[in-house]
Design a protein around this motif. Structure first.
Motif, mmCIF file in Angstrom:
data_model
loop_
_atom_site.group_PDB
_atom_site.id
_atom_site.type_symbol
_atom_site.label_atom_id
_atom_site.label_comp_id
_atom_site.label_asym_id
_atom_site.label_seq_id
_atom_site.Cartn_x
_atom_site.Cartn_y
_atom_site.Cartn_z
ATOM 1 N N UNK A 26 0.828 -1.203 0.000
ATOM 2 C CA UNK A 26 0.000 0.000 0.000
ATOM 3 C C UNK A 26 0.868 1.261 0.000
ATOM 4 N N UNK A 27 1.961 1.220 0.743
ATOM 5 C CA UNK A 27 2.848 2.382 0.751
ATOM 6 C C UNK A 27 3.473 2.599 -0.619
ATOM 7 N N UNK A 28 3.857 1.493 -1.258
ATOM 8 C CA UNK A 28 4.426 1.615 -2.602
ATOM 9 C C UNK A 28 3.404 2.249 -3.538
ATOM 10 N N UNK A 29 2.174 1.751 -3.478
ATOM 11 C CA UNK A 29 1.122 2.325 -4.324
ATOM 12 C C UNK A 29 0.936 3.802 -4.014
ATOM 13 N N UNK A 30 1.031 4.142 -2.728
ATOM 14 C CA UNK A 30 0.800 5.535 -2.340
ATOM 15 C C UNK A 30 1.866 6.454 -2.915
ATOM 16 N N UNK A 31 3.129 6.049 -2.828
ATOM 17 C CA UNK A 31 4.176 6.960 -3.304
ATOM 18 C C UNK A 31 4.107 7.124 -4.824
ATOM 19 N N UNK A 32 3.789 6.058 -5.526
ATOM 20 C CA UNK A 32 3.697 6.186 -6.988
ATOM 21 C C UNK A 32 2.471 7.024 -7.351
ATOM 22 N N UNK A 33 1.359 6.799 -6.638
ATOM 23 C CA UNK A 33 0.164 7.615 -6.871
ATOM 24 C C UNK A 33 0.478 9.089 -6.682
ATOM 25 N N UNK A 34 1.227 9.378 -5.627
ATOM 26 C CA UNK A 34 1.567 10.767 -5.343
ATOM 27 C C UNK A 34 2.357 11.371 -6.504
ATOM 28 N N UNK A 35 3.298 10.590 -7.011
ATOM 29 C CA UNK A 35 4.110 11.073 -8.129
ATOM 30 C C UNK A 35 3.246 11.392 -9.345
ATOM 31 N N UNK A 36 2.238 10.564 -9.550
ATOM 32 C CA UNK A 36 1.393 10.764 -10.728
ATOM 33 C C UNK A 36 0.485 11.972 -10.527
ATOM 34 N N UNK A 37 -0.144 12.040 -9.349
ATOM 35 C CA UNK A 37 -1.093 13.140 -9.115
ATOM 36 C C UNK A 37 -0.379 14.489 -9.056
ATOM 37 N N UNK A 38 0.873 14.487 -8.628
ATOM 38 C CA UNK A 38 1.612 15.752 -8.580
ATOM 39 C C UNK A 38 2.267 16.047 -9.927
ATOM 40 N N UNK A 39 2.010 15.200 -10.911
ATOM 41 C CA UNK A 39 2.509 15.401 -12.286
ATOM 42 C C UNK A 39 4.018 15.254 -12.380
ATOM 43 N N UNK A 40 4.637 14.721 -11.321
ATOM 44 C CA UNK A 40 6.062 14.422 -11.466
ATOM 45 C C UNK A 40 6.231 13.322 -12.517
ATOM 46 N N UNK A 41 5.271 12.412 -12.563
ATOM 47 C CA UNK A 41 5.201 11.443 -13.668
ATOM 48 C C UNK A 41 4.069 11.888 -14.579
ATOM 49 N N UNK A 42 4.397 12.146 -15.820
ATOM 50 C CA UNK A 42 3.371 12.677 -16.724
ATOM 51 C C UNK A 42 2.715 11.583 -17.547
ATOM 52 N N UNK A 43 1.569 11.910 -18.058
ATOM 53 C CA UNK A 43 0.808 10.937 -18.847
ATOM 54 C C UNK A 43 1.631 10.457 -20.030
ATOM 55 N N UNK A 44 1.556 9.163 -20.272
ATOM 56 C CA UNK A 44 2.272 8.587 -21.393
ATOM 57 C C UNK A 44 3.676 8.150 -21.052
ATOM 58 N N UNK A 45 4.195 8.663 -19.942
ATOM 59 C CA UNK A 45 5.537 8.289 -19.526
ATOM 60 C C UNK A 45 5.566 6.826 -19.090
ATOM 61 N N UNK A 46 6.668 6.166 -19.404
ATOM 62 C CA UNK A 46 6.756 4.762 -19.013
ATOM 63 C C UNK A 46 7.302 4.636 -17.600
ATOM 64 N N UNK A 47 6.695 3.736 -16.844
ATOM 65 C CA UNK A 47 7.208 3.465 -15.508
ATOM 66 C C UNK A 47 8.514 2.696 -15.622
ATOM 67 N N UNK A 48 9.371 2.815 -14.621
ATOM 68 C CA UNK A 48 10.568 1.962 -14.613
ATOM 69 C C UNK A 48 10.151 0.495 -14.541
ATOM 70 N N UNK A 49 11.011 -0.394 -14.979
ATOM 71 C CA UNK A 49 10.707 -1.833 -14.864
ATOM 72 C C UNK A 49 10.481 -2.229 -13.408
ATOM 73 N N UNK A 50 9.731 -3.307 -13.238
ATOM 74 C CA UNK A 50 9.388 -3.747 -11.884
ATOM 75 C C UNK A 50 10.629 -4.008 -11.043
#
Lengths: 241, 241
Positions: free
Chosen positions: B14-38
Motif C-alpha cells: 500500500x505504501x508503494x502504491x501511495x508513493x507512486x500515486x503521489x508522483x502521478x497526481x503531482x505530475x512528477x510522472x506525466x501521462x504517457x511516460x513509461x514506468x521503470x521496470x518492476x
DNA sequence: ATTGTATGATTGTCCGACAATTGTTAAGAC
DNA sequence: GTCTTAACAATTGTCGGACAATCATACAAT
C-alpha cells in the motif's frame, strides 16, 4: 476477407479478479462474508497464490473487499461512498478540470439537491445540518476548519436527500470545491459572513420543508462562490489542484 | 510520560502504491511516460518485486497506469471516464439504489445538461447527437440496440456540454438507466415513438441553441421514462440490477 | 522496403520459504 | 461451569529465486 479482431487476452490475475468480482456483484458472496484463504482460492482456481494476491489487490482498491480493523482475513464489502467519490475527484483533477467547470456543475446540481433535502429530510438530518452550520459560524480564524465545515454542510445536505445517487454524485463536487474555497476564503473578507448567512437561510428553508426557498437561496449561495473567486482574483479557467 | 499513539502502519504494497500515486497526481510522472521496470522499482524502493507488482495492480485498477495495447511496459495514464463511471455505477448498484433514486437524479440533472449542451455545443457535437438519434429511430426491432443508442444519445449530450464534471457525473446515470430501460422498452408499445420524438425535439432545440426549450423537452422526456416504468409495471422502489 | 534472425529486457506465473500476527483449542484456576 | 492462559494451527505479508513467453532492438538477407 474480414479483418481479425484483436483477441481479448487477459492475464490470469485479471481473470481471477473478474470471477470474484462477478460473485460479489451477483450477491453470491454477501457483504461481511469472509473470503476463503488465499491458498484455498489458489487451489480452487488452479493458480498460484501470488496471482491470487494480485487479484485481491484489485478488489481491495475497488472497495469490493476490505480487512476488518485488527483482523487478518478479508471480508466482502460494499464500496464506501467517500472513497468512490475520491476516485472521481482524482480523475477529474487529472483531466485538468477548471474552477469554472466545477462551479457550473455546482450551479446546476446544488439547488435541486437543496430542494430535495427540504422535502425528504428527517429530524436527524436537520440536526446535522444545524450542527455543521454552527460549527462554521463559530469558527472565525482557522481557514482549514472553515473549509471543512463548509464541506460538511454540503455533505449533510446531500445525506438529507435520502437519495444515494444524488449524494454520491454530489460528493466529488464537494471535494473539488474545497481547494478553490481554501484559496478564496481568506482573500475575501466578507466571504465567511455571506456563506454563513446563506447556510442559515437554506437551513431555515429546509427545516420548513420549503423546497422553493431552499433552492433559491442555494442558487444565490453558489453565485456568491463565483463572485468570491473573482474578488479573490482566481482564474476561473485555470485547472484545479 | 506520554502514551505512544498507534503507528499508522500500512502494508508495504500500500505504501508503494501511495508513493507512486503521489508522483502521478503531482505530475512528477506525466501521462504517457513509461514506468521503470518492476525490478528497478523494487530496487529503488527496497522491496521485493512481488510487493511492487501488488502495488501496480492497485494503480492499474485505479486507471492511473495502463498497458498500451500490444505493449509490455506500463505507462502512466489518466483514468478513463467510462471506467470511473462504471465503478460509481457498481458502487450504487451494490448499495441497492432504486429505480426511483436514479430517476430522481435524472430528473434534476438532465435538463440543465441539455440546456448547457444547447449553449456550448459545436458542429461536431450536434452531428454526433443527430447520428445517435438516427440510429435509434432506424432501429425498430432489437431491444439491445435501442437501449444502446438511447444511452449514446445521452452520452453525446453530456459530451456536448464541454464540461468534464457534468459529463463524468452524468455517465453513471446513463449506465444505471440502461437496465430499467431494457426492461421497459418492449413492454410499452409507444415507448420508442415517444423517446424518438423527444430526442428530435431536444436535438432541434440544441441545434438552435435554445437552452430553455432543450431543457423543457428533456424534462418532459425524463417524466416520460417514469410513466413508461409505471406502464411496464416496474416497481419503482425496487433495487436496480 | 520488407522479411527473417539473434539477443537482451521485461513481464506473467510459478515455487518455496519464513516471521509476524491472528484464530482456535486445550489445559488450568477459581 | 466459566474464565483465564498457554500452546498450537492457520493466515497473511514479504522475500528470494526461477523460467517461459513476449516485446524491443539491432542487424543481416532477400
Amino acid at each position: 476477407m474480414s479483418e481479425f479482431a484483436p483477441l481479448p487476452l487477459a492475464p490470469a490475475y485479471r481473470q481471477v479478479a473478474a470471477v470474484i468480482t462477478e460473485r460479489i456483484c451477483s450477491r453470491a458472496l454477501r457483504e461481511g462474508e469472509r473470503l476463503p484463504p488465499e491458498t484455498e482460492l489458489a487451489r480452487q482456481l488452479g493458480v498460484n497464490r501470488s496471482t491470487v494476491r494480485e487479484a485481491l489487490r484489485e478488489l481491495e482498491c475497488s472497495g469490493l473487499i476490505e480487512r476488518r480493523p485488527g483482523s487478518k482475513r478479508m471480508t466482502v464489502s460494499r464500496p464506501r461512498h467517500g472513497e468512490v467519490a475520491r476516485d472521481v475527484s482524482r480523475a477529474l483533477a487529472l483531466h485538468d478540470v477548471t474552477f469554472l467547470e466545477v462551479w457550473e456543475a455546482l450551479r446546476h446540481f446544488e439547488p435541486p439537491i437543496a430542494a430535495t433535502a427540504a422535502a425528504a429530510h428527517t429530524a436527524a438530518d436537520l440536526e446535522r445540518l444545524v450542527d455543521a452550520h454552527n460549527l462554521f459560524a463559530g469558527e472565525n480564524r482557522a481557514t482549514e476548519l472553515a473549509v471543512r465545515h463548509t464541506a460538511e454542510y454540503f455533505r449533510a445536505l446531500g445525506a438529507a436527500t435520502h437519495n444515494q445517487v444524488l449524494a454520491l454524485v454530489h460528493e466529488p463536487l464537494i471535494q473539488l470545491l474545497e481547494p478553490s474555497l481554501r484559496a478564496m476564503i481568506d482573500e475575501v473578507p466578507q466571504a465567511r459572513a455571506r456563506i454563513g448567512a446563506a447556510q442559515q437561510r437554506i437551513t431555515q428553508a429546509v427545516g420548513a420543508r420549503d423546497a422553493a426557498t431552499a433552492s433559491a437561496w442555494m442558487a444565490r449561495h453558489i453565485r456568491d462562490f463565483r463572485t468570491g473567486y473573482e474578488l479573490a482574483g482566481i482564474d476561473l479557467g485555470h485547472r484545479i489542484g
